[in-house]
Design a protein around this motif. Sequence first.
Motif, mmCIF file in Angstrom:
data_model
loop_
_atom_site.group_PDB
_atom_site.id
_atom_site.type_symbol
_atom_site.label_atom_id
_atom_site.label_comp_id
_atom_site.label_asym_id
_atom_site.label_seq_id
_atom_site.Cartn_x
_atom_site.Cartn_y
_atom_site.Cartn_z
ATOM 1 N N VAL A 254 0.825 -1.214 0.000
ATOM 2 C CA VAL A 254 0.000 0.000 0.000
ATOM 3 C C VAL A 254 0.856 1.260 0.000
ATOM 4 O O VAL A 254 0.672 2.155 -0.831
ATOM 5 C CB VAL A 254 -0.956 -0.004 1.212
ATOM 6 C CG1 VAL A 254 -1.740 1.308 1.263
ATOM 7 C CG2 VAL A 254 -1.901 -1.189 1.134
ATOM 8 N N LEU A 255 1.793 1.353 0.961
ATOM 9 C CA LEU A 255 2.579 2.590 1.091
ATOM 10 C C LEU A 255 3.365 2.943 -0.173
ATOM 11 O O LEU A 255 3.400 4.109 -0.559
ATOM 12 C CB LEU A 255 3.514 2.485 2.297
ATOM 13 C CG LEU A 255 2.835 2.514 3.671
ATOM 14 C CD1 LEU A 255 3.874 2.433 4.795
ATOM 15 C CD2 LEU A 255 1.993 3.773 3.837
ATOM 16 N N PRO A 256 4.015 1.961 -0.852
ATOM 17 C CA PRO A 256 4.708 2.335 -2.106
ATOM 18 C C PRO A 256 3.756 2.877 -3.176
ATOM 19 O O PRO A 256 4.151 3.735 -3.969
ATOM 20 C CB PRO A 256 5.344 1.011 -2.557
ATOM 21 C CG PRO A 256 5.530 0.228 -1.300
ATOM 22 C CD PRO A 256 4.335 0.575 -0.469
ATOM 23 N N GLN A 257 2.514 2.385 -3.179
ATOM 24 C CA GLN A 257 1.560 2.843 -4.184
ATOM 25 C C GLN A 257 1.082 4.269 -3.923
ATOM 26 O O GLN A 257 0.766 5.012 -4.857
ATOM 27 C CB GLN A 257 0.351 1.897 -4.213
ATOM 28 C CG GLN A 257 0.680 0.482 -4.668
ATOM 29 C CD GLN A 257 1.088 0.426 -6.119
ATOM 30 O OE1 GLN A 257 0.543 1.133 -6.963
ATOM 31 N NE2 GLN A 257 2.060 -0.415 -6.435
ATOM 32 N N ILE A 258 1.006 4.640 -2.645
ATOM 33 C CA ILE A 258 0.507 5.984 -2.308
ATOM 34 C C ILE A 258 1.660 6.942 -1.980
ATOM 35 O O ILE A 258 1.417 8.048 -1.495
ATOM 36 C CB ILE A 258 -0.479 5.928 -1.124
ATOM 37 C CG1 ILE A 258 0.215 5.426 0.146
ATOM 38 C CG2 ILE A 258 -1.669 5.054 -1.465
ATOM 39 C CD1 ILE A 258 -0.665 5.486 1.383
ATOM 40 N N LYS A 259 2.884 6.525 -2.245
ATOM 41 C CA LYS A 259 4.051 7.348 -1.924
ATOM 42 C C LYS A 259 3.991 8.741 -2.545
ATOM 43 O O LYS A 259 4.334 9.731 -1.877
ATOM 44 C CB LYS A 259 5.332 6.634 -2.357
ATOM 45 C CG LYS A 259 6.606 7.361 -1.972
ATOM 46 C CD LYS A 259 7.839 6.567 -2.407
ATOM 47 C CE LYS A 259 9.112 7.337 -2.085
ATOM 48 N NZ LYS A 259 10.318 6.576 -2.518
ATOM 49 N N PRO A 260 3.576 8.894 -3.820
ATOM 50 C CA PRO A 260 3.496 10.263 -4.385
ATOM 51 C C PRO A 260 2.580 11.177 -3.580
ATOM 52 O O PRO A 260 2.886 12.354 -3.381
ATOM 53 C CB PRO A 260 2.950 10.027 -5.800
ATOM 54 C CG PRO A 260 3.360 8.627 -6.126
ATOM 55 C CD PRO A 260 3.285 7.877 -4.840
ATOM 56 N N GLY A 261 1.449 10.646 -3.095
ATOM 57 C CA GLY A 261 0.549 11.453 -2.282
ATOM 58 C C GLY A 261 1.154 11.823 -0.944
ATOM 59 O O GLY A 261 0.966 12.940 -0.450
ATOM 60 N N ILE A 262 1.907 10.881 -0.355
ATOM 61 C CA ILE A 262 2.562 11.143 0.925
ATOM 62 C C ILE A 262 3.613 12.236 0.767
ATOM 63 O O ILE A 262 3.697 13.163 1.577
ATOM 64 C CB ILE A 262 3.188 9.855 1.485
ATOM 65 C CG1 ILE A 262 2.101 8.827 1.798
ATOM 66 C CG2 ILE A 262 4.006 10.144 2.742
ATOM 67 C CD1 ILE A 262 2.644 7.472 2.211
ATOM 68 N N VAL A 263 4.418 12.121 -0.285
ATOM 69 C CA VAL A 263 5.465 13.118 -0.529
ATOM 70 C C VAL A 263 4.850 14.486 -0.809
ATOM 71 O O VAL A 263 5.311 15.511 -0.300
ATOM 72 C CB VAL A 263 6.375 12.676 -1.690
ATOM 73 C CG1 VAL A 263 7.368 13.776 -2.050
ATOM 74 C CG2 VAL A 263 7.130 11.402 -1.330
ATOM 75 N N SER A 264 3.792 14.499 -1.620
ATOM 76 C CA SER A 264 3.118 15.775 -1.914
ATOM 77 C C SER A 264 2.559 16.400 -0.646
ATOM 78 O O SER A 264 2.680 17.613 -0.425
ATOM 79 C CB SER A 264 1.985 15.550 -2.917
ATOM 80 O OG SER A 264 2.490 15.058 -4.141
ATOM 81 N N GLY A 265 1.937 15.568 0.207
ATOM 82 C CA GLY A 265 1.395 16.081 1.459
ATOM 83 C C GLY A 265 2.473 16.636 2.365
ATOM 84 O O GLY A 265 2.279 17.679 3.005
ATOM 85 N N MET A 266 3.607 15.961 2.409
ATOM 86 C CA MET A 266 4.708 16.431 3.251
ATOM 87 C C MET A 266 5.262 17.759 2.739
ATOM 88 O O MET A 266 5.557 18.668 3.529
ATOM 89 C CB MET A 266 5.815 15.383 3.281
ATOM 90 C CG MET A 266 6.949 15.717 4.229
ATOM 91 S SD MET A 266 8.130 14.354 4.372
ATOM 92 C CE MET A 266 9.276 15.044 5.586
#
Length: 226
Positions: A143-155
């Motif tokens: 899950v986390l690798p798939q949503i990594k772009p969203g996590i990075v954008s949020g950060m």
Amino acid sequence: MAKWNGFSLRWYKKLLENDRILNALYYTIVIAIVAAVIATIIGTITAIGIHKMRNGKVRGLLLNINYLPVLNPDIVTGVALMSLYVFIKLEFGFTTMLLSHIVFDIPYVILSVLPKLKQLPANIEDAAMDLGATPWYALRKVVLPQIKPGIVSGMLIAFTMSIDDFVISFFTTGNGVTNLAIEIYSMTRRGLTPEINALSTLMFASVLILLLLSNLTANKKSAQKS
């Protein structure tokens, strides 16, 4: 007086000798980094929890609550947080400013991660667990690798919002703790000096270099995949 391409470096030297500005820069960067990291962790976990909720009414209620800090004027959030700290008798300073930045950063992280979660196949975790993965392993490796772009954008959004904030910081700071926004506001009452221009130039150049490096890295990864 040192010069480079016709521009005086005197104000850059004075900038490095200005303890007030350097102290404000230190608190600005430290609070922005720590708040962005903590908000990203909490926001990502919260987004996953909201996404997995089966009760649509409760999920909708939580999303509406999440929108409040985003839609509210900053002054409302700042006064509310200040009143809360006064009520619980928390001493104003680094801790109150950091907590305030975390609070108003979290909704932006949630709003960045949720769309990526919605793009995932519905049974991707079940498929991973059918193949022998534990729930934690499926979350960490699937899950986390798939949503990594969203996590990075949020950060990155959280980091940017924290550095840019003035109103909430103004209401929740204490003696000896200030950030660049508050320091510049104070300087406008005393008179601005070119030291602020020098600092702005350095910060702009730093951000530009980071963006160029990020784009180069992304282009290299795309080239390797193709």
